[in-house]
Write an enzyme that holds these catalytic residues in place. Structure first.
Site, mmCIF file in Angstrom:
data_model
loop_
_atom_site.group_PDB
_atom_site.id
_atom_site.type_symbol
_atom_site.label_atom_id
_atom_site.label_comp_id
_atom_site.label_asym_id
_atom_site.label_seq_id
_atom_site.Cartn_x
_atom_site.Cartn_y
_atom_site.Cartn_z
ATOM 1 C CG ASN A 10 -1.888 1.153 1.253
ATOM 2 O OD1 ASN A 10 -1.706 2.155 0.576
ATOM 3 N ND2 ASN A 10 -2.943 1.022 2.043
ATOM 4 N N PRO A 11 0.937 2.004 -1.062
ATOM 5 C CG PRO A 11 0.406 3.135 -3.039
ATOM 6 C CD PRO A 11 0.134 1.861 -2.292
ATOM 7 N N GLY A 70 -5.672 -3.715 6.824
ATOM 8 C CA GLY A 70 -6.584 -3.823 5.690
ATOM 9 C C GLY A 70 -5.930 -4.493 4.498
ATOM 10 C CD GLU A 279 -11.995 -2.664 6.860
ATOM 11 O OE1 GLU A 279 -13.066 -2.155 6.444
ATOM 12 O OE2 GLU A 279 -11.007 -1.994 7.199
#
Length: 337
Positions: A10-11, A70, A279
């Site tokens: 995830n950047p 996530g 989530e």
């Protein structure tokens, strides 16, 4: 043929730390003997999940989930249902990183986390949970107390992680309403009022080990906690007990081990939302199944048995304040008698 690894990162996690360290991380996996490539997730739905599925079907030997909880959850859901499941490595770069805590993976040094792959004693097989069509690695939860956590502002989450849920939960406790539940687990049954149900695979819930102190990562069993208590003061006392590991055996809860669990609201008009690893994962009725030793993961095996998790000063301060407030309630009640 040389082994292949795919880093799914995830950047935007960890103040973009992953992007800055990516070249060095690639070099670590190359040193470990993997032909390594990387994929940056996008805002598109299921970006990490879809890439994990694609890489697994193309025969990659290792998938590295680099980001927050996530990103890890999506990667697990991308490979858990497949016949060929690559080994999984984790480079934490999010806020809470619950599963990295449980595996004793360095959470503030992405390169150190990557270097676990260079150790001889580095992989073992772990349980994961299946809930309907979804999978989870750490915890599933349902009930009104769980639903209140959806209202925690994102800024609070970034500061305190799951401890923000605790603080906000205390503020919203008067809104907790127990639901009549039918809960079946490994041949046993509880039918009655429940305000919250926790189904845990690890002992790390938001960084707190004492809530599920005896959880094992590979025994094929969930640790289930059914919270029957629903009064304001009762819930606050129970939460304080849980932070100190004194809740097991409390009459306000049921604490049990089980490999299969069914949760069903007795009244069909009652909605029970299920949270999977932070989530929303659908509504009950829902069946939970422990998939014993289903995934092979890279972990800090030398430290898992004994190393204690160190809580950050901010988290420790908020926890202490909460427990102190609960003790004050008890003292005030005693003085009025």
């Amino acid at each position: 043929m040389r082994k292949r690894a795919r880093i799914i990162y995830n950047p935007t996690s960890g103040r973009e730390a992953m992007r800055n360290d990516l070249v060095d991380i690639l070099a670590v996996y190359e040193q470990a003997g993997y032909e390594t490539s990387a994929f940056a997730t996008t805002p598109a739905p299921n970006s990490a999940k879809n890439e994990a599925t694609r890489a697994a079907k193309e025969g990659f030997d290792l998938i590295v989930a680099a980001g927050g909880d996530g990103t890890l959850s999506e990667v697990v859901n991308g490979i858990a249902g497949l016949e060929h499941r690559p080994a999984l490595a984790i480079i934490p770069a999010g806020t809470t990183n619950d599963y990295a805590r449980a595996l004793r993976i360095p959470r503030d040094d992405p390169i150190a986390a990557a270097k676990l792959i260079l150790r001889k004693n580095k992989k073992f097989k772990i349980d994961i949970g299946q809930a309907g069509d979804n999978y989870f690695m750490n915890i599933a939860a349902g009930g009104t107390l769980t639903e209140l956590t959806y209202e925690v502002p994102s800024q609070m989450k970034s500061l305190f992680g799951y401890l923000a849920y605790l603080a906000k939960g205390a503020e919203l406790l008067p809104r907790i309403k127990p639901v009549e539940m039918d809960i079946k687990y490994d041949g046993q049954e509880y039918r009655g009022q429940a305000s919250t149900i926790l189904i845990a695979l690890t002992n790390s819930v938001g960084g707190f080990e004492q809530i599920v102190p005896d959880a094992a990562l590979d025994d094929g069993k969930f640790t289930m906690i059914i919270v029957k208590e629903s009064s304001l003061i009762g819930m606050m006392r129970l939460m304080a007990k849980a932070l100190q590991g004194k809740h097991i055996g409390d009459p306000g809860i049921i604490y049990a081990k089980a490999s299969e669990i069914d949760i069903t609201p007795v009244n069909s008009e009652d909605r029970v939302m299920i949270n999977l690893d932070g989530e929303y994962g659908g509504d009950a009725p829902m069946h939970f199944r422990n998939l014993k030793q289903h995934l092979e993961v890279v972990a800090n095996l030398d430290e898992i048995p004994d190393d204690a998790i160190t809580m950050s000063p901010d988290m420790k301060r908020v926890e202490d304040d909460f427990v102190r407030e609960v003790d004050n309630i008890h003292d005030d009640e005693a003085s009025q008698k």
